[in-house]
Design an enzyme around this catalytic site. Structure first.
Site, PDB file in Angstrom:
ATOM      1  N   ASP A  61     -10.728   2.183  -3.319  1.00 14.89           N
ATOM      2  CA  ASP A  61     -11.280   1.881  -1.988  1.00 14.89           C
ATOM      3  C   ASP A  61     -12.805   1.931  -2.012  1.00 14.89           C
ATOM      4  O   ASP A  61     -13.460   1.470  -1.087  1.00 14.89           O
ATOM      5  CB  ASP A  61     -10.760   2.893  -0.953  1.00 14.89           C
ATOM      6  CG  ASP A  61      -9.434   2.461  -0.340  1.00 14.89           C
ATOM      7  OD1 ASP A  61      -8.949   1.370  -0.690  1.00 14.89           O
ATOM      8  OD2 ASP A  61      -8.887   3.212   0.484  1.00 14.89           O
ATOM      9  N   ASP A  84       0.829  -1.207   0.000  1.00 15.83           N
ATOM     10  CA  ASP A  84       0.000   0.000   0.000  1.00 15.83           C
ATOM     11  C   ASP A  84       0.870   1.267   0.000  1.00 15.83           C
ATOM     12  O   ASP A  84       2.087   1.216   0.261  1.00 15.83           O
ATOM     13  CB  ASP A  84      -0.920  -0.018   1.230  1.00 15.83           C
ATOM     14  CG  ASP A  84      -2.261   0.644   0.959  1.00 15.83           C
ATOM     15  OD1 ASP A  84      -2.334   1.509   0.066  1.00 15.83           O
ATOM     16  OD2 ASP A  84      -3.230   0.297   1.663  1.00 15.83           O
TER      17      ASP A  84
HETATM   18  C1  GLA Z   1      -5.765   1.820   2.131  1.00 14.06           C
HETATM   19  C2  GLA Z   1      -6.181   0.666   1.261  1.00 14.06           C
HETATM   20  C3  GLA Z   1      -7.269  -0.126   1.987  1.00 14.06           C
HETATM   21  C4  GLA Z   1      -6.742  -0.599   3.303  1.00 14.06           C
HETATM   22  C5  GLA Z   1      -6.240   0.574   4.127  1.00 14.06           C
HETATM   23  C6  GLA Z   1      -5.531   0.090   5.378  1.00 14.06           C
HETATM   24  O1  GLA Z   1      -6.772   2.760   2.254  1.00 14.06           O
HETATM   25  O2  GLA Z   1      -6.613   1.093   0.009  1.00 14.06           O
HETATM   26  O3  GLA Z   1      -7.706  -1.202   1.196  1.00 14.06           O
HETATM   27  O4  GLA Z   1      -5.693  -1.504   3.073  1.00 14.06           O
HETATM   28  O5  GLA Z   1      -5.328   1.377   3.397  1.00 14.06           O
HETATM   29  O6  GLA Z   1      -5.069   1.116   6.157  1.00 14.06           O
END
Ligand code: GLA
Length: 765
Positions: free
Chosen positions: A572, A502
């Site tokens: 997301d 990420d």
């Molecule tokens: C980001 C990712 C999510 C999740 C969060 C965790 O927003 O896109 O899918 O993994 O971080 O903190």
């Protein structure tokens, strides 16, 4: 076709062959050509793309699939663009390049001649490909052809400044299957001193002269990525860019240009391209004063400055470009095929994406051994193949205020380390994946307390936090070593099959005070190069580990990162209705084979919208299926639906992930309907997904006309969820499904249907 014979030869050998060729009769060549062609067909060998140099006219020509690309050396030794488009006749000879005349005293030929790679010098007013400041103050650069080599499918052309020892090597490789060209440049400093590159592009694409062009590009933001935009190409410039240090969602480094009014989604000429770069980037689409359109792309020139030492070489990232005659649909399919067959880490045979479960939306930071084991047990019952534990397992990570940078297992949550959970997951016949965010640090972490100088910053100036985190300066060798070290250790000590990598914020205050002020801006390049090299090293050391590129959703998706990762997190935003538009935009540039799509809870956290579980599954099954719902809240019916849908998905996944995508009805422009079709590469099967937003005034759902089937073959139809019209025949010809079409019975709000077509073997007909 004959050009195929010229691949794999050096320039000298090619010249002697050219002499030989002139002495041979045309009949002999034809005979040879026919023999070769039939041999290729018999042995199933793809025709290699050809690079042909016409010595008399000083033109280079590349042909592959449906595309021809031609450039030439004009009398001024400039490298001039001559043609990019539909494949031409094999015997067509291209006239030599001739510099364009000046447009009055105000616009000299340097600015009116479409060039492949032009230095900023003379009176150049269009976007330069290279701009250099020399230590003596000179900023003039005039590049001329010096030499070239052809090795197999690789054409390398060397340009040199008229007086200074600055060399530029341009690379061209054309993909045999798709005609997509990979272009990149290498700048070499053979002068006696350093100079600063202030702007550099990987390539410039020149389109045929025209005033009727339309540009498509992708824009977005967090939770709303992948919006397709359209605008007419008009005099002036459109700059698509990221100044964020990373790819970003605001624009994606992809473009497609077609001619207005000349075609539909599946017809007409489309020129398209995408950068293979995950740092700040720019693509400039420019219609010049002679109505010529050029598209240049490379690292962003904003705040750019790369001091190139004596004897050093700067390599640009690649800029890929292709041409389709089958409209924007065909352009997307070419890119998808190129990505799957050539670009992805395991191309040409990347593994099909396993059905994944991810804990994030269920447990957020509240992960622990018992809770994750319980989720894993439930996930296994519906056919999930990979269990991924998301954020929260490391350091003092209770929420997003602390812990990033401290990559040790949190003892309170996992007293015995990760092994018991991983063993449990394996015992349930799933593999195990883990979330990491390697390039970031929370100020509340041991790592930051120990190394406050490791973050991007200008000393003595504020450090802007986002999501309570700062960006580690990965350009620093010590930071690179730390990141590589902890990841390697994690993968060595634990049986981990998958990393969700990420990256949850963009850059601010991009200072790098450990190096000389003149070298600080190298951070834009060195950061990304280190990111790539870490990924490369990890992959080499742990070849079975798969990696997902995630950046708070789809903020780091580009052909650079895709070359080193197996899948990407699309957004997301997991609202299955919003996803139709998001996924639709994504597929303009990128393949559904890497497009992760989770089924999450309803009402969705995004819009508080209620959607049936079936709808949510069908929306996600258009990509690579994942489940991110809180399984603890599911009842027996939900598990039953999920089990059926996962089984359906496994049956169609090869078609979805490897097949040809047709966006039959796009959800763009507030459409009430959305329909996609994926057709297996060999035409043996197809799957269709149809979605209705809201019924209105008794209108039926539009008839669905399939595409890409074998017209003469017989296909049997099967509904996935019982929504086919009752008059649908059980079997019919491909022609029937494509011309008569299929009706689905969708009425109401947020309804979905899916069906498959399977080609019958000759014996079954
Ligand atoms: C980001 C990712 C999510 C999740 C969060 C965790 O927003 O896109 O899918 O993994 O971080 O903190």
């Amino acid at each position: 076709m004959m050009y195929a014979m010229w691949s794999g030869v050096s320039v000298d050998r090619e010249r002697s062959r050219a002499r030989l060729r002139r002495t041979m009769s045309m009949h002999l060549w034809l005979l040879l050509g026919v023999t070769l062609l039939s041999a290729c067909g018999r042995w199933g060998v793809a025709q290699s793309p050809a690079v042909h140099y016409d010595e008399a006219r000083r033109t280079f020509r590349m042909d592959a699939a449906g595309t021809t690309y031609v450039l030439g050396i004009n009398q001024q030794k400039q490298l001039q663009a001559l043609y990019w488009g539909k494949r031409l006749g094999s015997r067509d000879q291209f006239p030599a390049a001739v510099q364009s005349p000046p447009a009055a005293a105000f616009d000299q030929p340097i600015t009116t001649t479409p060039q492949e790679f032009v230095g900023w010098g003379g009176g150049l007013y269009v976007e330069p490909d290279l701009k250099i400041t020399f230590p003596d103050g000179n900023r003039d650069l005039a590049l001329q052809y010096l030499s070239h080599t052809i090795q197999g499918q690789l054409l390398r052309i060397v340009l040199k400044d008229v007086s200074r020892e600055v060399y530029v090597t341009l690379e061209y490789t054309m993909d045999a299957e798709t005609g997509i060209l990979r272009r990149a440049a290498e700048i070499q400093n053979r002068t006696n001193a350093s100079f600063t590159i202030e702007q550099v592009s990987a390539a410039t694409w020149n389109l045929p002269r025209g005033t009727d062009y339309r540009l498509r590009y992708l824009t977005g933001r967090w939770a709303a990525e992948w919006t397709v935009q359209e605008r007419a190409v008009q005099p002036g410039k459109t700059v698509l860019e990221s100044r964020r240090g990373t790819t970003g969602a605001q624009n994606n480094p992809w473009f497609a240009i077609d001619r207005l009014g000349t075609g539909g989604p599946e017809t007409g000429s489309v020129w398209f391209g995408a950068l293979g770069w995950s740092g700040s980037w720019q693509i400039t689409v420019e219609q010049d004063l002679l109505q010529q359109v050029r598209v240049s792309g490379g690292p962003n020139s904003f705040d750019f400055g790369y001091r190139l030492g004596k004897g050093e070489t700067f390599k640009t990232p690649p800029f890929y470009g292709g041409f389709s005659q089958e409209g924007i649909g065909g352009a997307s399919r070419l890119l998808h095929r190129f990505e799957v067959d050539t670009l992805l880490p395991h191309a040409p045979k990347p593994t099909l994406r396993p059905v994944l479960y991810n804990s994030w939306e269920a447990t957020e930071f509240r992960v622990d051994e018992a809770g994750q084991m319980a989720l894993a047990e439930k996930a296994a019952t519906i056919g999930v193949e990979r269990f991924v534990m998301d954020d929260g397992w490391f350091g003092q990570r209770k929420d997003d205020h602390a812990g990033l940078g401290d990559w040790y297992v949190n003892k309170e949550k996992f007293p015995n380390g990760l092994k018991p959970l991983i063993d449990k997951v394996h015992g349930l016949h799933m593999d195990f994946g883990l979330w990491v965010e390697p390039e970031m640090v929370n100020p509340d972490s041991d790592l930051y307390r120990k190394h406050p100088d490791w973050v991007l910053n200008f000393p003595g100036r504020p450090r802007t936090e986002a999501r309570n985190q700062l960006v580690l300066n990965l350009a620093r060798p010590d930071v690179r070593a730390y990141v590589l070290g902890f990841l390697d250790k994690l993968l060595t000590e634990n049986d981990i099959a998958f990393l969700k990598w990420d990256y949850n914020r963009n850059w601010s205050e991009p200072g790098w005070s450990a190096v000389a002020p003149d070298d600080e801006k190298r951070v834009y390049v060195d950061f990304i190069r280190n990111l790539y090299s870490i990924l490369e090293e990890l992959r080499a050391k742990h070849p079975r580990v798969e990696i997902e590129s995630c950046s708070g959703g789809g903020s780091r998706v580009d052909l650079g990162i895709m070359h080193l990762t197996d899948e990407v997190w699309t957004s997301d935003n997991t609202d299955a209705y919003d996803r139709l538009l998001i996924q639709n935009g994504f597929t303009y540039a990128y393949t559904p084979a890497v497009m992760m799509a989770w089924v999450t809870d309803s009402p969705t956290w995004v819009n508080q919208r209620t959607l049936s579980l079936e709808y949510r599954f069908l929306s996600s099954m258009q990509g690579s299926l994942g489940i991110g719902a809180n399984l603890n809240k599911w009842g027996p019916e939900d598990f039953a639906t999920a089990k059926t849908m996962v089984a359906h998905y496994k049956a169609i996944r090869e078609t979805v992930q490897r097949g040809s995508l047709y966006r039959l009805i796009t959800p763009e422009h507030e459409s009430e309907h959305s329909v996609t079709e994926s057709v297996a590469r060999d035409g043996s099967a197809a799957v269709v997904f149809a979605f209705l937003h809201s019924s209105r005034e008794l209108y039926p759902f539009p008839r669905i006309y399939l595409q890409g089937l074998d017209a003469d073959a017989t296909y049997t139809v099967a509904s996935l969820n019982g929504k086919l019209a009752t008059d649908t025949p059980e079997r019919a010809s491909g022609a029937y499904w494509m011309s008569r079409g299929v009706d689905v019975l969708l009425k109401g709000d947020f309804q979905a249907a899916a069906f498959t077509l399977e080609r019958q073997s000759a014996a079954q007909k």
